[in-house]
Design a protein around this motif. Sequence first.
Motif, short mmCIF file in Angstrom:
data_model
loop_
_atom_site.label_atom_id
_atom_site.label_comp_id
_atom_site.label_asym_id
_atom_site.label_seq_id
_atom_site.Cartn_x
_atom_site.Cartn_y
_atom_site.Cartn_z
N GLU A 245 -15.59 15.82 9.19
CA GLU A 245 -14.88 15.20 8.08
C GLU A 245 -14.12 16.20 7.22
O GLU A 245 -13.45 15.81 6.26
CB GLU A 245 -15.86 14.41 7.22
N ASP A 248 -10.40 15.56 6.92
CA ASP A 248 -10.07 14.44 6.03
C ASP A 248 -9.93 14.93 4.59
O ASP A 248 -9.00 14.55 3.88
CB ASP A 248 -11.17 13.37 6.08
N SER A 252 -6.49 15.06 2.23
CA SER A 252 -6.48 14.40 0.92
C SER A 252 -6.01 15.35 -0.16
O SER A 252 -5.23 14.97 -1.05
CB SER A 252 -7.88 13.87 0.59
N ARG A 284 -6.58 11.08 14.02
CA ARG A 284 -7.64 10.71 13.08
C ARG A 284 -7.04 10.35 11.71
O ARG A 284 -7.43 9.35 11.10
CB ARG A 284 -8.63 11.87 12.93
N ALA A 285 -6.08 11.15 11.25
CA ALA A 285 -5.46 10.89 9.94
C ALA A 285 -4.71 9.57 9.92
O ALA A 285 -4.60 8.92 8.88
CB ALA A 285 -4.53 12.03 9.57
N HIS A 287 -5.70 6.93 10.93
CA HIS A 287 -6.69 5.93 10.55
C HIS A 287 -7.28 6.20 9.16
O HIS A 287 -7.35 5.31 8.32
CB HIS A 287 -7.82 5.90 11.58
N THR A 288 -7.70 7.44 8.93
CA THR A 288 -8.38 7.75 7.67
C THR A 288 -7.45 7.74 6.47
O THR A 288 -7.86 7.50 5.34
CB THR A 288 -9.07 9.13 7.75
N HIS A 289 -6.15 8.03 6.71
CA HIS A 289 -5.17 8.09 5.62
C HIS A 289 -4.00 7.13 5.89
O HIS A 289 -2.87 7.39 5.53
CB HIS A 289 -4.64 9.52 5.47
N HIS A 290 -4.32 6.02 6.51
CA HIS A 290 -3.29 5.05 6.93
C HIS A 290 -2.43 4.56 5.80
O HIS A 290 -1.24 4.27 5.97
CB HIS A 290 -3.96 3.86 7.63
N THR A 359 -13.71 5.87 14.88
CA THR A 359 -12.36 5.98 14.32
C THR A 359 -11.37 5.09 15.05
O THR A 359 -10.57 4.37 14.43
CB THR A 359 -11.88 7.44 14.36
N ARG A 362 -11.15 1.31 14.22
CA ARG A 362 -10.70 0.85 12.90
C ARG A 362 -9.37 0.11 13.01
O ARG A 362 -8.44 0.57 13.68
CB ARG A 362 -10.56 2.03 11.95
N CYS A 365 -4.59 1.42 10.49
CA CYS A 365 -3.91 2.54 11.14
C CYS A 365 -2.43 2.44 10.84
O CYS A 365 -1.83 1.35 10.95
CB CYS A 365 -4.15 2.51 12.66
#
Length: 440
Positions: A245, A248, A252, A284-285, A287-290, A359, A362, A365
């Motif tokens: 993580e 992530d 951010s 990955r980003a 999804h995590t920072h969509h 991930t 999810r 995205c």
Amino acid sequence: MPHASNMGKSPNDPRYPNGWHMDDRMPHHDSFQNLWKTKWKDPCSKGIYPFMFGSIEDFQPIAEHIIAKGLKEPYDWDEYASCFFGTAEQLGQTAAVAQQEGDTDKARDYYLRASAVYRIARFPAPRSPLQKQAWQKGKEMFYAGAALMEHPIHEVLIPHTHAVNDAVATSGEEHKGSFIPVNLLVPPTATPSSPCPLVLIMTGLDGYRTELAVWQRGWLDKGVATLVVEIPGTGDSPALAGDPESGDRQWSSVLDWVARKEKRIDSRKIVVWGFSTGGYYALRAAHTHHDRLLGSVSLGGGCHGMFDGAWLDKVNNLEYPFDLADTLAYKFGYGTSSDGVEKFKKEGQKKFSLLLDGTLMREECCRCLLVNGEWDRIFPVEDLTLALKWGRPKEARIVTEKWHMGEPESFVVILRWIHELLGLDGDWMHQLKLLPAKAK
């Protein structure tokens, strides 16, 4: 090496039907002489990866010296790196004299040539003391030369505001108060009242911000800002290499800084482009920072099979110039020992797979483009098709009969996609003409 006409006709690992000839040993692993002859001399003469800003004039004598010494795998990395320092130092001295004499163009070119020599000295990762010194010297040379460009590239230190605290950061790197070094280049036409889009470039396993700077001028000409940032475990990233993580948190911090401090950039128009291992983080980003990205491009990135122990058992003999499994183990926080490499092979997939951690499942995205070469033997191209099976639909292109990342055709696919996404002029060939970055 198997002839290209035979590629794909007899895969010998049924788990990877596109993982051609996984039991082969490619000739560049037998000696540096073969590495230079079969894999590196041609791109060096053209100034393309990994020889950006370099000159064959500098590298040919170095290669001949290494060949005469008979260096081959497994390399003593300090011995290997030592072969480059004399040339790099001479180039740096020539640059400094030229700068003192007011010959800016010559100074710029020689500083950048020196940075290229130091880069190959620390390649593929600064694991030994002398390679770490080469990384530091290479940065000095790069930024000295980049400051003399028509549109200077400077280093910016972004506060890592999302870092974990000191008690958690057992590696002593990621902590409150640490910084994320990046290259930032903003078009002179961009203003707070008329902000521009941003392409955020995530670097790869061995190509850092000092190399992928070659893309920045082309985007500047299109009115697009660029920010080049290293992924966890590489370059100067403060993110914890062994924490899935940590990336992530790093993104951010970067995105927060752009939104709060860099008003010349439209934070609603940010596109991520991850190169190779950086493509894993770009996916990955997405999804995590969509909700913070307009789009994300994973070029040659893996997501699951890249961590498969059976795959990693093979890759040190395949496409990558050196010891890929060992370099990946180092990057993902397992150190340089053989025990660390074996531990990475056993537990890396469970720890870092985007399939196993959920991930890819999810639904959230952003628009996402996946691109790779059909014959990739660095990361299995099956990872691209796997990512298409889950979550929100994505876009993809497999470049036929090409190796890892599918260069150079993949660049056209990606530039066209980003141009359309950002509403640019569509003349992506203008950007490709600025590559390679060959020393004058």
